[in-house]
Design a protein around this motif. Structure first.
Motif, PDB file in Angstrom:
ATOM      1  N   GLU A  77       0.799  -1.219   0.000  1.00 10.66           N
ATOM      2  CA  GLU A  77       0.000   0.000   0.000  1.00 10.66           C
ATOM      3  C   GLU A  77       0.833   1.272   0.000  1.00 10.66           C
ATOM      4  O   GLU A  77       0.275   2.354   0.067  1.00 10.66           O
ATOM      5  N   HIS A  78       2.131   1.145  -0.073  1.00  9.39           N
ATOM      6  CA  HIS A  78       2.931   2.367  -0.005  1.00  9.39           C
ATOM      7  C   HIS A  78       3.910   2.468  -1.163  1.00  9.39           C
ATOM      8  O   HIS A  78       4.147   1.511  -1.884  1.00  9.39           O
ATOM      9  N   ALA A  79       4.458   3.662  -1.299  1.00  5.86           N
ATOM     10  CA  ALA A  79       5.442   3.954  -2.334  1.00  5.86           C
ATOM     11  C   ALA A  79       6.841   3.883  -1.724  1.00  5.86           C
ATOM     12  O   ALA A  79       7.005   3.920  -0.508  1.00  5.86           O
ATOM     13  N   TYR A  80       7.827   3.805  -2.588  1.00  3.76           N
ATOM     14  CA  TYR A  80       9.215   3.727  -2.149  1.00  3.76           C
ATOM     15  C   TYR A  80       9.944   4.990  -2.586  1.00  3.76           C
ATOM     16  O   TYR A  80       9.708   5.504  -3.674  1.00  3.76           O
ATOM     17  N   ASP A  81      10.829   5.460  -1.728  1.00  2.00           N
ATOM     18  CA  ASP A  81      11.546   6.703  -2.014  1.00  2.00           C
ATOM     19  C   ASP A  81      12.585   6.530  -3.118  1.00  2.00           C
ATOM     20  O   ASP A  81      12.795   7.414  -3.921  1.00  2.00           O
ATOM     21  N   GLU A  82      13.241   5.369  -3.126  1.00  3.06           N
ATOM     22  CA  GLU A  82      14.283   5.143  -4.117  1.00  3.06           C
ATOM     23  C   GLU A  82      13.703   4.463  -5.363  1.00  3.06           C
ATOM     24  O   GLU A  82      12.598   3.934  -5.320  1.00  3.06           O
ATOM     25  N   TYR A  83      14.471   4.500  -6.453  1.00  2.00           N
ATOM     26  CA  TYR A  83      14.056   3.812  -7.669  1.00  2.00           C
ATOM     27  C   TYR A  83      14.043   2.309  -7.389  1.00  2.00           C
ATOM     28  O   TYR A  83      14.967   1.776  -6.775  1.00  2.00           O
ATOM     29  N   VAL A  84      13.008   1.627  -7.807  1.00  2.00           N
ATOM     30  CA  VAL A  84      12.879   0.193  -7.581  1.00  2.00           C
ATOM     31  C   VAL A  84      13.144  -0.533  -8.898  1.00  2.00           C
ATOM     32  O   VAL A  84      12.334  -0.476  -9.820  1.00  2.00           O
ATOM     33  N   ASP A  85      14.290  -1.208  -8.974  1.00  2.00           N
ATOM     34  CA  ASP A  85      14.604  -1.996 -10.161  1.00  2.00           C
ATOM     35  C   ASP A  85      14.032  -3.404  -9.988  1.00  2.00           C
ATOM     36  O   ASP A  85      13.323  -3.680  -9.013  1.00  2.00           O
ATOM     37  N   THR A  86      14.343  -4.296 -10.893  1.00  2.00           N
ATOM     38  CA  THR A  86      13.765  -5.642 -10.843  1.00  2.00           C
ATOM     39  C   THR A  86      14.183  -6.382  -9.576  1.00  2.00           C
ATOM     40  O   THR A  86      13.372  -7.058  -8.951  1.00  2.00           O
ATOM     41  N   ARG A  87      15.425  -6.231  -9.192  1.00  2.00           N
ATOM     42  CA  ARG A  87      15.856  -6.871  -7.944  1.00  2.00           C
ATOM     43  C   ARG A  87      15.134  -6.241  -6.749  1.00  2.00           C
ATOM     44  O   ARG A  87      14.761  -6.919  -5.803  1.00  2.00           O
ATOM     45  N   GLY A  88      14.918  -4.934  -6.814  1.00  2.00           N
ATOM     46  CA  GLY A  88      14.159  -4.259  -5.768  1.00  2.00           C
ATOM     47  C   GLY A  88      12.723  -4.738  -5.709  1.00  2.00           C
ATOM     48  O   GLY A  88      12.134  -4.821  -4.629  1.00  2.00           O
ATOM     49  N   HIS A 114      11.608  -9.243 -20.513  1.00  2.00           N
ATOM     50  CA  HIS A 114      12.005  -8.896 -19.145  1.00  2.00           C
ATOM     51  C   HIS A 114      12.125 -10.145 -18.270  1.00  2.00           C
ATOM     52  O   HIS A 114      12.743 -10.125 -17.211  1.00  2.00           O
ATOM     53  N   SER A 115      11.564 -11.246 -18.715  1.00  2.00           N
ATOM     54  CA  SER A 115      11.387 -12.430 -17.879  1.00  2.00           C
ATOM     55  C   SER A 115      12.681 -13.075 -17.411  1.00  2.00           C
ATOM     56  O   SER A 115      12.751 -13.596 -16.297  1.00  2.00           O
ATOM     57  N   TYR A 116      13.719 -13.074 -18.219  1.00  2.00           N
ATOM     58  CA  TYR A 116      14.965 -13.743 -17.828  1.00  2.00           C
ATOM     59  C   TYR A 116      15.638 -13.002 -16.687  1.00  2.00           C
ATOM     60  O   TYR A 116      16.148 -13.613 -15.747  1.00  2.00           O
ATOM     61  N   ARG A 117      15.611 -11.696 -16.745  1.00  2.00           N
ATOM     62  CA  ARG A 117      16.163 -10.895 -15.645  1.00  2.00           C
ATOM     63  C   ARG A 117      15.297 -11.039 -14.400  1.00  2.00           C
ATOM     64  O   ARG A 117      15.809 -11.151 -13.282  1.00  2.00           O
ATOM     65  N   CYS A 118      13.983 -11.058 -14.589  1.00  2.00           N
ATOM     66  CA  CYS A 118      13.084 -11.243 -13.445  1.00  2.00           C
ATOM     67  C   CYS A 118      13.374 -12.575 -12.749  1.00  2.00           C
ATOM     68  O   CYS A 118      13.492 -12.633 -11.526  1.00  2.00           O
ATOM     69  N   GLU A 119      13.474 -13.612 -13.546  1.00  2.00           N
ATOM     70  CA  GLU A 119      13.744 -14.937 -12.973  1.00  2.00           C
ATOM     71  C   GLU A 119      15.059 -14.937 -12.202  1.00  2.00           C
ATOM     72  O   GLU A 119      15.125 -15.424 -11.071  1.00  2.00           O
ATOM     73  N   TYR A 120      16.100 -14.376 -12.792  1.00  2.00           N
ATOM     74  CA  TYR A 120      17.385 -14.326 -12.105  1.00  2.00           C
ATOM     75  C   TYR A 120      17.273 -13.559 -10.790  1.00  2.00           C
ATOM     76  O   TYR A 120      17.724 -14.025  -9.737  1.00  2.00           O
ATOM     77  N   CYS A 121      16.697 -12.367 -10.831  1.00  2.00           N
ATOM     78  CA  CYS A 121      16.622 -11.524  -9.630  1.00  2.00           C
ATOM     79  C   CYS A 121      15.814 -12.190  -8.524  1.00  2.00           C
ATOM     80  O   CYS A 121      16.217 -12.175  -7.350  1.00  2.00           O
ATOM     81  N   PHE A 122      14.683 -12.786  -8.864  1.00  2.00           N
ATOM     82  CA  PHE A 122      13.857 -13.420  -7.833  1.00  2.00           C
ATOM     83  C   PHE A 122      14.544 -14.661  -7.267  1.00  2.00           C
ATOM     84  O   PHE A 122      14.528 -14.890  -6.062  1.00  2.00           O
ATOM     85  N   ARG A 123      15.168 -15.460  -8.108  1.00  2.00           N
ATOM     86  CA  ARG A 123      15.903 -16.625  -7.598  1.00  2.00           C
ATOM     87  C   ARG A 123      17.075 -16.175  -6.725  1.00  2.00           C
ATOM     88  O   ARG A 123      17.334 -16.757  -5.681  1.00  2.00           O
ATOM     89  N   HIS A 124      17.778 -15.128  -7.153  1.00  2.00           N
ATOM     90  CA  HIS A 124      18.914 -14.631  -6.388  1.00  2.00           C
ATOM     91  C   HIS A 124      18.472 -14.095  -5.033  1.00  2.00           C
ATOM     92  O   HIS A 124      19.232 -14.124  -4.066  1.00  2.00           O
TER      93      HIS A 124
END
Length: 183
Positions: A77-88, A114-124
């Motif tokens: 329900e909230h926003a983030y102050d910093e830029y949120v990338d895929t790992r974020g 975008h899916s390959y980077r998403c998969e890597y970031c979430f697994r990592h």
């Protein structure tokens, strides 16, 4: 089944300013998730960035609710102050989900390029993933906020994602020890 939907940008108005709607890519990903989900399933909207006073995930939540989904939807329900990338996206969602992020299987739903980077970031970040739904999107000619201009050009989007995945792989190698202490 628990689905994690990755943000894919917001629309722009005729002057290029952020519009209060998911981008044409994000809508196609959200529509795919709606077709995939069944009663009893949950769609988790990964936290994202704020543009024009609203977050990508809030706009996606409004869009999904307007479609009367058969499943449950969760969203920070909230926003983030910093830029949120895929790992974020992965890190902030993990914090939002609490201990339930450790479930045996989540399925990712995201744009194909975008899916390959998403998969890597979430697994990592420690997620145990089942299927990754790689949604092939159609470039519609609709306006998209300038941050995601490359989504209108699949070849450029491919290059962008390849370089970003390379960056994330290097960061993952060099910061593995640090990351292990912060989890």
């Amino acid at each position: 089944m628990d689905y994690i939907v990755i943000p894919e940008g917001i629309a722009a108005d005729e002057r290029g300013r952020p519009a209060p709607a998911p981008s044409f890519v994000y809508r196609q990903v959200l529509d795919y998730a709606l077709v995939a989900c069944r009663p009893g399933d949950t769609i988790h909207l990964a936290p994202a960035n704020t543009y024009g006073g609203q977050t990508e995930h809030e706009l996606a939540l409004r869009y999904l609710r307007s479609k009367a989904p058969p499943c449950r939807i969760t969203c920070p329900e909230h926003a983030y102050d910093e830029y949120v990338d895929t790992r974020g996206n992965a890190r902030h969602l993990r914090a939002y989900l609490g201990d339930s992020w450790r479930r045996p299987r989540y399925e990712l739903v995201c744009a194909s390029l975008h899916s390959y980077r998403c998969e890597y970031c979430f697994r990592h970040e420690g997620y145990r993933l089942g299927k990754v739904h790689r949604v092939h999107y159609t470039v519609t000619g609709e306006r998209i906020f300038r941050r995601w201009w490359y989504y209108r050009y699949p070849a450029v989007h491919f290059v962008y994602e390849t370089l970003a995945l390379g960056r994330d792989l290097v960061k993952g190698l060099f910061f593995r020890r640090y990351d292990a202490r912060t989890k």
